[in-house]
Scaffold this motif. Structure first.
Motif, PDB file in Angstrom:
ATOM      1  N   GLN A   1       0.823  -1.213   0.000  1.00 54.62           N
ATOM      2  CA  GLN A   1       0.000   0.000   0.000  1.00 54.62           C
ATOM      3  C   GLN A   1       0.854   1.258   0.000  1.00 54.62           C
ATOM      4  O   GLN A   1       0.509   2.256  -0.651  1.00 54.62           O
ATOM      5  N   HIS A   2       1.992   1.211   0.688  1.00 47.58           N
ATOM      6  CA  HIS A   2       2.815   2.412   0.841  1.00 47.58           C
ATOM      7  C   HIS A   2       4.091   2.362   0.009  1.00 47.58           C
ATOM      8  O   HIS A   2       4.970   3.217   0.176  1.00 47.58           O
ATOM      9  N   GLY A   3       4.200   1.382  -0.876  1.00 46.61           N
ATOM     10  CA  GLY A   3       5.344   1.311  -1.780  1.00 46.61           C
ATOM     11  C   GLY A   3       6.664   1.095  -1.079  1.00 46.61           C
ATOM     12  O   GLY A   3       7.697   1.625  -1.506  1.00 46.61           O
ATOM     13  N   ILE A   4       6.650   0.290   0.001  1.00 46.78           N
ATOM     14  CA  ILE A   4       7.862   0.035   0.775  1.00 46.78           C
ATOM     15  C   ILE A   4       8.446  -1.309   0.341  1.00 46.78           C
ATOM     16  O   ILE A   4       7.725  -2.303   0.224  1.00 46.78           O
ATOM     17  N   GLN A   5       9.749  -1.340   0.133  1.00 45.14           N
ATOM     18  CA  GLN A   5      10.435  -2.577  -0.220  1.00 45.14           C
ATOM     19  C   GLN A   5      11.656  -2.764   0.674  1.00 45.14           C
ATOM     20  O   GLN A   5      12.388  -1.816   0.943  1.00 45.14           O
ATOM     21  N   HIS A   6      11.837  -3.992   1.157  1.00 44.11           N
ATOM     22  CA  HIS A   6      13.002  -4.325   1.972  1.00 44.11           C
ATOM     23  C   HIS A   6      13.784  -5.432   1.279  1.00 44.11           C
ATOM     24  O   HIS A   6      13.191  -6.353   0.705  1.00 44.11           O
ATOM     25  N   ALA A   7      15.111  -5.358   1.352  1.00 44.28           N
ATOM     26  CA  ALA A   7      15.928  -6.478   0.904  1.00 44.28           C
ATOM     27  C   ALA A   7      15.609  -7.689   1.775  1.00 44.28           C
ATOM     28  O   ALA A   7      15.250  -7.550   2.956  1.00 44.28           O
ATOM     29  N   GLU A   8      15.740  -8.888   1.216  1.00 44.29           N
ATOM     30  CA  GLU A   8      15.316 -10.110   1.893  1.00 44.29           C
ATOM     31  C   GLU A   8      15.854 -10.255   3.320  1.00 44.29           C
ATOM     32  O   GLU A   8      15.069 -10.525   4.238  1.00 44.29           O
ATOM     33  N   PRO A   9      17.162 -10.077   3.570  1.00 45.04           N
ATOM     34  CA  PRO A   9      17.618 -10.259   4.958  1.00 45.04           C
ATOM     35  C   PRO A   9      16.954  -9.284   5.933  1.00 45.04           C
ATOM     36  O   PRO A   9      16.593  -9.661   7.044  1.00 45.04           O
ATOM     37  N   LEU A  10      16.777  -8.034   5.519  1.00 48.76           N
ATOM     38  CA  LEU A  10      16.162  -7.043   6.401  1.00 48.76           C
ATOM     39  C   LEU A  10      14.679  -7.307   6.583  1.00 48.76           C
ATOM     40  O   LEU A  10      14.116  -7.068   7.660  1.00 48.76           O
ATOM     41  N   ASP A  11      14.025  -7.792   5.548  1.00 50.19           N
ATOM     42  CA  ASP A  11      12.608  -8.150   5.657  1.00 50.19           C
ATOM     43  C   ASP A  11      12.432  -9.224   6.725  1.00 50.19           C
ATOM     44  O   ASP A  11      11.520  -9.136   7.560  1.00 50.19           O
ATOM     45  N   GLN A  12      13.292 -10.232   6.724  1.00 47.76           N
ATOM     46  CA  GLN A  12      13.185 -11.302   7.718  1.00 47.76           C
ATOM     47  C   GLN A  12      13.484 -10.792   9.118  1.00 47.76           C
ATOM     48  O   GLN A  12      12.835 -11.202  10.095  1.00 47.76           O
ATOM     49  N   ILE A  13      14.443  -9.880   9.237  1.00 45.51           N
ATOM     50  CA  ILE A  13      14.752  -9.300  10.542  1.00 45.51           C
ATOM     51  C   ILE A  13      13.541  -8.581  11.119  1.00 45.51           C
ATOM     52  O   ILE A  13      13.216  -8.721  12.308  1.00 45.51           O
ATOM     53  N   LEU A  14      12.848  -7.807  10.287  1.00 47.34           N
ATOM     54  CA  LEU A  14      11.673  -7.085  10.770  1.00 47.34           C
ATOM     55  C   LEU A  14      10.557  -8.056  11.148  1.00 47.34           C
ATOM     56  O   LEU A  14       9.903  -7.895  12.189  1.00 47.34           O
ATOM     57  N   LYS A  15      10.319  -9.070  10.330  1.00 50.37           N
ATOM     58  CA  LYS A  15       9.295 -10.066  10.660  1.00 50.37           C
ATOM     59  C   LYS A  15       9.617 -10.780  11.968  1.00 50.37           C
ATOM     60  O   LYS A  15       8.731 -10.996  12.807  1.00 50.37           O
ATOM     61  N   ASP A  16      10.894 -11.128  12.162  1.00 56.01           N
ATOM     62  CA  ASP A  16      11.284 -11.773  13.414  1.00 56.01           C
ATOM     63  C   ASP A  16      11.078 -10.837  14.599  1.00 56.01           C
ATOM     64  O   ASP A  16      10.658 -11.264  15.686  1.00 56.01           O
ATOM     65  N   GLY A  17      11.378  -9.546  14.403  1.00 52.06           N
ATOM     66  CA  GLY A  17      11.173  -8.580  15.474  1.00 52.06           C
ATOM     67  C   GLY A  17       9.717  -8.451  15.866  1.00 52.06           C
ATOM     68  O   GLY A  17       9.374  -8.369  17.053  1.00 52.06           O
ATOM     69  N   LEU A  18       8.823  -8.445  14.879  1.00 53.23           N
ATOM     70  CA  LEU A  18       7.383  -8.363  15.152  1.00 53.23           C
ATOM     71  C   LEU A  18       6.906  -9.591  15.919  1.00 53.23           C
ATOM     72  O   LEU A  18       6.138  -9.480  16.882  1.00 53.23           O
ATOM     73  N   ALA A  19       7.365 -10.778  15.500  1.00 54.11           N
ATOM     74  CA  ALA A  19       6.964 -12.012  16.175  1.00 54.11           C
ATOM     75  C   ALA A  19       7.491 -12.057  17.601  1.00 54.11           C
ATOM     76  O   ALA A  19       6.754 -12.381  18.548  1.00 54.11           O
ATOM     77  N   ALA A  20       8.770 -11.717  17.773  1.00 56.32           N
ATOM     78  CA  ALA A  20       9.377 -11.754  19.105  1.00 56.32           C
ATOM     79  C   ALA A  20       8.689 -10.778  20.050  1.00 56.32           C
ATOM     80  O   ALA A  20       8.450 -11.097  21.228  1.00 56.32           O
ATOM     81  N   LEU A  21       8.345  -9.591  19.559  1.00 55.26           N
ATOM     82  CA  LEU A  21       7.688  -8.610  20.414  1.00 55.26           C
ATOM     83  C   LEU A  21       6.294  -9.083  20.819  1.00 55.26           C
ATOM     84  O   LEU A  21       5.892  -8.946  21.982  1.00 55.26           O
ATOM     85  N   ALA A  22       5.542  -9.657  19.881  1.00 56.19           N
ATOM     86  CA  ALA A  22       4.201 -10.145  20.213  1.00 56.19           C
ATOM     87  C   ALA A  22       4.277 -11.268  21.249  1.00 56.19           C
ATOM     88  O   ALA A  22       3.476 -11.308  22.199  1.00 56.19           O
ATOM     89  N   LEU A  23       5.217 -12.187  21.096  1.00 51.31           N
ATOM     90  CA  LEU A  23       5.390 -13.254  22.084  1.00 51.31           C
ATOM     91  C   LEU A  23       5.736 -12.664  23.446  1.00 51.31           C
ATOM     92  O   LEU A  23       5.208 -13.102  24.488  1.00 51.31           O
ATOM     93  N   HIS A  24       6.612 -11.668  23.453  1.00 51.32           N
ATOM     94  CA  HIS A  24       6.983 -10.991  24.699  1.00 51.32           C
ATOM     95  C   HIS A  24       5.763 -10.349  25.351  1.00 51.32           C
ATOM     96  O   HIS A  24       5.522 -10.526  26.551  1.00 51.32           O
ATOM     97  N   LEU A  25       4.979  -9.607  24.563  1.00 56.61           N
ATOM     98  CA  LEU A  25       3.803  -8.925  25.105  1.00 56.61           C
ATOM     99  C   LEU A  25       2.804  -9.912  25.698  1.00 56.61           C
ATOM    100  O   LEU A  25       2.154  -9.635  26.704  1.00 56.61           O
ATOM    101  N   CYS A  26       2.675 -11.081  25.061  1.00 53.57           N
ATOM    102  CA  CYS A  26       1.715 -12.081  25.533  1.00 53.57           C
ATOM    103  C   CYS A  26       2.108 -12.639  26.890  1.00 53.57           C
ATOM    104  O   CYS A  26       1.263 -13.168  27.610  1.00 53.57           O
ATOM    105  N   SER A  27       3.372 -12.510  27.257  1.00 54.91           N
ATOM    106  CA  SER A  27       3.835 -13.007  28.550  1.00 54.91           C
ATOM    107  C   SER A  27       3.858 -11.914  29.616  1.00 54.91           C
ATOM    108  O   SER A  27       4.235 -12.180  30.761  1.00 54.91           O
ATOM    109  N   ARG A  28       3.442 -10.709  29.244  1.00 57.01           N
ATOM    110  CA  ARG A  28       3.528  -9.557  30.130  1.00 57.01           C
ATOM    111  C   ARG A  28       2.127  -9.096  30.549  1.00 57.01           C
ATOM    112  O   ARG A  28       1.120  -9.537  30.000  1.00 57.01           O
TER     113      ARG A  28
END
Length: 265
Positions: free
Chosen positions: A44-71
């Motif tokens: 929607q916003h025309g954003i593109q990430h190189a593959e390694p950085l895309d995976q880093i961001l996805k991992d960060g989102l998952a890790a944060l959600a798991l963290h929040l669920c334990s808090r």
């Protein structure tokens, strides 16, 4: 942030369990629905990430959600992670449980090109002081960084595991935890936990990928700019505003900004 979520967003259900006799908390969930909305946001916003950085961001989102669920339900957390590998970049992810949402973005421009990899956490909670901590970590894997953050800052052992089909598991030490068991856990052990351990369901929480930003909410950022900068961004009569939390791009005419500014006085 608003307490209402958009009705068409895909909710990820995260379940937390108490691992009896081991005194540990386990949180697990499959993130495919959340990643779908993440990619729709990028398109929607025309954003593109190189593959390694895309995976880093996805991992960060998952890790944060798991963290929040334990808090606690009323905590809001933001992580800023400066990575050195696979390239210098800053990852920013933030989220809350009420409402249950996470968002984030990658910064690759104007990134400090020296120093160690850093993990900075800030947690806010009503009627509590803001908690902030910063650690250095090794490597470029976000899950390893989160584990090091827990050990150093939270002072308790935590393990993160990547399963198939974008499912992730976090297991954290509680008081009197069997830390030898937790430290020695391997992926094959995690896959068999339902058969080998006694898991008691604690609760289920839902999370979506959503920032909650809008052009109106970003107006105060423009308002704080010096007049010379305002003249520059409105040079063509329309300013382009980028959300600092999710990278969403909005365009607003100067007339709309002037009208909004008049209402604030």
């Amino acid at each position: 942030m608003s307490q209402m979520l958009e009705p068409d967003l895909s909710v990820v259900e995260l379940r937390s369990y108490f691992v009896r006799k081991r005194n540990a908390m386990l949180v697990r969930g499959r993130f495919s629905p959340l990643y779908l909305d993440y990619y729709l946001h990028l398109m929607q916003h025309g954003i593109q990430h190189a593959e390694p950085l895309d995976q880093i961001l996805k991992d960060g989102l998952a890790a944060l959600a798991l963290h929040l669920c334990s808090r606690p339900h009323d905590e809001t957390t933001a992580w800023t992670i400066h990575v050195k590998e696979p390239q210098r970049a800053n990852l920013f992810v933030t989220g809350s449980t009420q409402p249950g949402r996470v968002t984030g973005r990658i910064f690759t421009e104007d990134v400090k090109q020296e120093g160690e990899a850093l993990f900075i956490s800030q947690t806010t909670r009503p009627n509590h002081p803001t908690r902030q901590s910063m650690i250095e970590f090794k490597g470029g894997d976000i899950f390893t960084a989160v584990e090091q953050f827990y050990t150093t800052s939270e002072q308790r052992r935590t393990r993160l595991f990547r399963l198939q089909d974008e499912e992730f598991v976090q297991i954290s030490a509680e008081p009197d935890c069997d830390e030898i068991w937790l430290t020695e856990l391997a992926l094959e052990n995690v896959l068999e936990l339902e058969q080998t351990e006694h898991l008691t369901l604690l609760e289920t929480r839902g999370y979506v990928f959503e920032c909650g930003c809008s052009v109106e909410r970003l107006m105060p950022i423009i308002m704080r700019l010096p007049q010379d900068d305002l003249d520059h961004i409105f040079e063509d009569g329309v300013a382009q505003i980028t959300c600092p939390r999710c990278g969403a791009v909005f365009r607003t005419p100067k007339a709309s900004f002037d009208e909004w500014k008049k209402k604030q006085s």
